[in-house]
Design an enzyme around this catalytic site. Sequence first.
Site, mmCIF file in Angstrom:
data_model
loop_
_atom_site.group_PDB
_atom_site.id
_atom_site.type_symbol
_atom_site.label_atom_id
_atom_site.label_comp_id
_atom_site.label_asym_id
_atom_site.label_seq_id
_atom_site.Cartn_x
_atom_site.Cartn_y
_atom_site.Cartn_z
ATOM 1 N N LYS B 79 0.844 -1.197 0.000
ATOM 2 C CA LYS B 79 0.000 0.000 0.000
ATOM 3 C C LYS B 79 0.880 1.248 0.000
ATOM 4 C CE LYS B 79 -3.953 1.952 2.571
ATOM 5 N NZ LYS B 79 -4.826 1.780 3.745
ATOM 6 N N SER B 154 -9.790 1.798 2.767
ATOM 7 C CA SER B 154 -8.890 2.538 1.918
ATOM 8 C C SER B 154 -7.833 1.694 1.202
ATOM 9 C CB SER B 154 -8.181 3.606 2.748
ATOM 10 O OG SER B 154 -7.328 3.020 3.717
ATOM 11 N N SER B 178 -10.012 -0.531 6.978
ATOM 12 C CA SER B 178 -9.410 -0.344 5.651
ATOM 13 C C SER B 178 -8.691 -1.555 5.066
ATOM 14 C CB SER B 178 -8.430 0.833 5.680
ATOM 15 O OG SER B 178 -9.137 2.046 5.670
#
Lengths: 97, 489
Positions: B79, B154, B178
Site C-alpha cells: 500500500k 482505503s 481499511s
Amino acid sequence: MANVITDETIEYVGILAKLELSDEEKEQAKKDMGRMLDYIDKLAELDTAGIEPMSHVFPVQNVFREDVVTNGDESEKTLRNAPGEKDNMFVVPKTFE
Amino acid sequence: MDILEYSAVELSAAIREGKVTATDAVEAVLARIDAREKDINAYVTVDREQALRAAASVQEKIEKGELTGPLAGVPVAVKDNMCTEGMLTTCSSKILENFVPTFTSEAVVNLERAGAVIIGKTNMDEFAMGSTTETSAYGVTRNPWNTAHVPGGSSGGSAAAVAAGECFFALGSDTGGSIRQPASFCGVVGLKPTYGTVSRYGLIAYGSSLDQIGPLTKNVTDCAAVLELIASHDTKDSTSVRREDTDFTSALVDDVRGMKIGIPRDYLGDGLDAEVKEAVLAAAKVLEEKGAVVEEFDLSLVEYAIPAYYTIAAAEASSNLERFDGVKYGYRTSSYEGLHNMYKKTRSEGFGAEVKRRIMLGSFVLSSGYYDAYYLKALKVKAMIKKAFDDAFARYDLILGPVAPTTAPRLGESLSDPLKMYLGDIYTISVNLAGLPGISVPCGKDTKGLPIGLQMIADSFQEKKLIQAAYTYEKTKRGCGKWQSNMRQ
C-alpha cells in the site's frame, strides 16, 4: 441540537488547520462540519461520569533509549526530496525582516 | 499450471522445488498487470526493473539455500502509505506526488529480508481517508469482480491487486476497517492484527492510536504466513508490543469443536442488506456444524462507535498531517507571499476534499473550548466500548458478523454524502477503537455476483483463534470461489 457553524468558526479552524479555503469551499465546510457535529453530539446521550478517557488500549509506558546515533549522515539523500535546497540546507521564504 | 493460480505459500514451495523461478513469477505478475491495469488501476507505481533485479537475486539465494522461508521469491504489492526506500510513496495524495523515501518501513523490511519481491505500490484513498479508493489523487481503482463497482477502501488497490492476480499477496493498513472492508468487497482474505503487533515505523500516520498494518491474501494459509513474517517487536515504534506467540501458522488447524462464537444482535439490525445477512448467518451455521457453539448476544454501544471513531481519527489526523507544509519534501505551491501563505497554499492545493474535511473537523474538536465536549468525550466512550468487548470476550472466543452492511457500491455512489459513507464502517471501526484483531473471509456472493465477507473478531492477542476458525471455514469451500475461475478474462 443543530450545530450552526459561523463564518468566524470556519476562519478560526482555517487558521488552526493552515488551510486557505475558497468561498465555495467555506460554505461547503460549514455544512459538512455542522452535520458531522450534529452526529457526534450523539455521544452526549451516554453518561460518562467517572470514566477515565482512554487514549491507549494497553497500559503502555513511554519508551526511553539512550540518545545514540545509529544511522549515518543522510543529509544528501534527505535534501534530494526538498522543494528548495541550497548549500546543504532547505530553502524557505523569508520569515522575518 | 498457470503460475498465477498458486497461492503465495504454494508459489514459494514451487520455487524451492525448482518447478518455477522467482523471475518467472515476477514476469507472470507483470504480464497480468499489463493485461488488467487499464481496467483496474490497482497500482500507483509499478517498479519493473527493481522487481526483476530483486527476483534474480532472491532466486540465487534460494538456490544456495540461504533463503528457505515460506514467502521467498513471492511478488508482493505494498500500500502506498508505507515508505519504501528509493520508490515513490504518495499516500495517493498530490502533496506527496514526488516523495521518494530515504528509508523503508519495518513491515516491508521484514518481507524483503524473507525474500518477498516488491512489485510496486498500491492505490488507496488519499491518506487512507475513505472507504472506496475514490479519493485517490491518481484515479479510482475498480473492483476486479465488476469494474462498475468500487473495490472498497482505503486499501482498495491492495485488495484489487490480490483479487485480479496482479500480485500474490499485499500489505494494507487498517484504521477503521481499511483492510477488512476492501478484502470483503474483493473476495480475498484480510486481517487487521492486534494494535502493536506489526511495527508502524515507516507507515505514514493517519490515526496513530488506531492504525495497524496487515495482510491481504488469496487464502487463510497465506494470511497466517504473512502475519508471522511481519509481526515483530520494533524499538523504532514506541507502541510496538513484544509478543512471543507469533507462530501464527501453527493455528492452521481444521477444528472449531467447542469454540464459543457470539453474534451481536446489534450487527444484524437495520441497514444490513438481506443477502449479506443470509450469507453471514449461513457461515455461522457452517461453523456450528463443525462443532462450534454459536449464539446471539447484545454487544451494546455499537451506534456510538462511529461518532467516537470519527472524532478521534480526525483529531489524530489533524495533528499527524501538520507535517505536510512544503518545506522538507513533497509538493510546494508555485507562488506565495511569505512563509504562512506558502504553508496554507501548499496544503490547500496539495490535499483533496476528504482530507481537508477531516483535518478541519479534527482541528475543531481539539480546539480550546471544544476539547472536553468532543475529543475527551470520545476517549471516554472508547473506554466504554473496550469494556463492552471485554465483557463479550469473557463469554466468547470469537465474535462473528458481517464486515460491511452491503457489497461493493457502484463507483460514484458514495462520495456525495460523506456521513452516509461513514455509516458503512459500523461493523469494523469499534475493533480499531478497542485495539482488537479482526479478519475478513469470503463467505459467498450476492445476486449481482459481488463477494460478501464474513468478519470474525477476537480478543487482543488472540489472532490464532481467528486463523483457526477462518481456516476451518475455508476448508468447507463455501467462500466465493478462487479468482481464476471467476475472473479469467
